[in-house]
Motif scaffolding. Structure first.
Motif: not given
Length: 291
Positions: A62, A68, A64, A89-90, A94
């Motif tokens: 992922k 984010e 961004w 997610n963090a 990601w």
């Protein structure tokens, strides 16, 4: 392939030494990444079917452009049928790997695709494939607006031109007049840069107005105020006339709103009893014409 994948075991004994009919079977040495199925019999012939069983791992990353979001859900499809999903997610940086997936279905290579659940204020672009892995790039599309208000100290000009800058590059212009109450909102502006995701810094400037100085205060978030202070100057001529014998010379003091400015003129025969106070301010700091 040279023998069309067929063979005949020929001239075999049908009966054993004790007279019973021999039962013939076949088997195949295991082939890596294949399963085997054996059907048929000695009388009708055997068919050995090998089905490919390769596995594949598909990484997804992922990216961004802009701040984010809290999380992003991606779903993996195998030939258009939902296969698996994961929330990025963090905490997992990601990144995720869809592991140990079948590469083939009935001998045909499976086409894997990926989708992402929509995220407010973001555009999503998915690149890559099963060989290289998928990258899901989300670009922030959030909008913002910038207010600008014009104030005057002194008589307003007919109009002013205001320029809007995005990271120092001119983006828009607008002409302000009394008809729009000297205000304007630059609207529907991108809040974040679509290249690297940084928040865009918006500033304003004004095309110089003759006889005015400008002062710009505020921010893009709170709105900008551009204050123009009139710097116009005038000349005030003074002529001395006499009824009777002239005295001389005389000193004339200039008063501004009743207060001595400390500026004087000397009138006498040498200047024909005429002189001028030059380049004196026409307006005070409140914008009122000075008497």
């Amino acid at each position: 392939a040279a023998d069309n994948w067929t063979h005949t075991f020929a001239n075999l004994d049908k009966y054993a030494a004790d007279g019973h009919e021999i039962v013939y079977t076949v088997d195949e040495t295991p082939v890596t990444d294949y399963t085997k199925t054996i059907s048929g019999d000695a009388a009708n012939g055997f068919t050995i079917t090998n089905t490919i069983t390769g596995k594949v791992n598909i990484p997804v990353t992922k990216v961004w452009v802009g701040p984010e979001a809290t999380s992003a859900k991606v779903t993996l499809y195998a030939d258009g049928v939902e296969k698996d999903s994961v929330t990025l997610n963090a905490a997992n940086n990601w990144v995720h790997v869809f592991a140990n997936l079948d590469k083939y279905n009935n001998g045909t290579e499976i086409v894997y695709t990926l989708t992402e659940e929509p995220i407010s204020n973001y555009d999503s672009v998915i690149t890559g494939d099963i060989a290289t892995g998928f990258t899901v790039t989300n670009t922030n599309t959030e909008k913002t607006s910038v207010d600008v208000t014009k104030t005057w100290v002194g008589t307003p000009a007919a109009s002013v031109t205001i320029k809007l800058f995005a990271d120092g590059i001119e983006k828009e212009t607008v002409t302000l007049t009394a008809a729009d109450n000297w205000t304007h909102t630059f609207s529907n502006l991108p809040k974040f840069d679509t290249t690297d995701g940084h928040e865009i810094v918006y500033t304003v400037d004004e095309v110089d107005v003759p006889n005015y100085t400008k002062g710009i205060s505020g921010t893009a978030a709170t709105g900008f105020t551009i204050k123009n202070t009139n710097t116009e100057t005038i000349n005030i001529p003074v002529t001395k006339t006499w009824v009777g014998t002239k005295a001389g010379p005389i000193t004339v003091h200039l008063f501004a709103n009743g207060t001595d400015t400390g500026t004087t003129l000397t009138l006498d025969d040498t200047n024909n009893w005429t002189a001028s106070f030059t380049n004196v301010r026409k307006y005070d700091q409140s914008g009122t014409e000075i008497q």
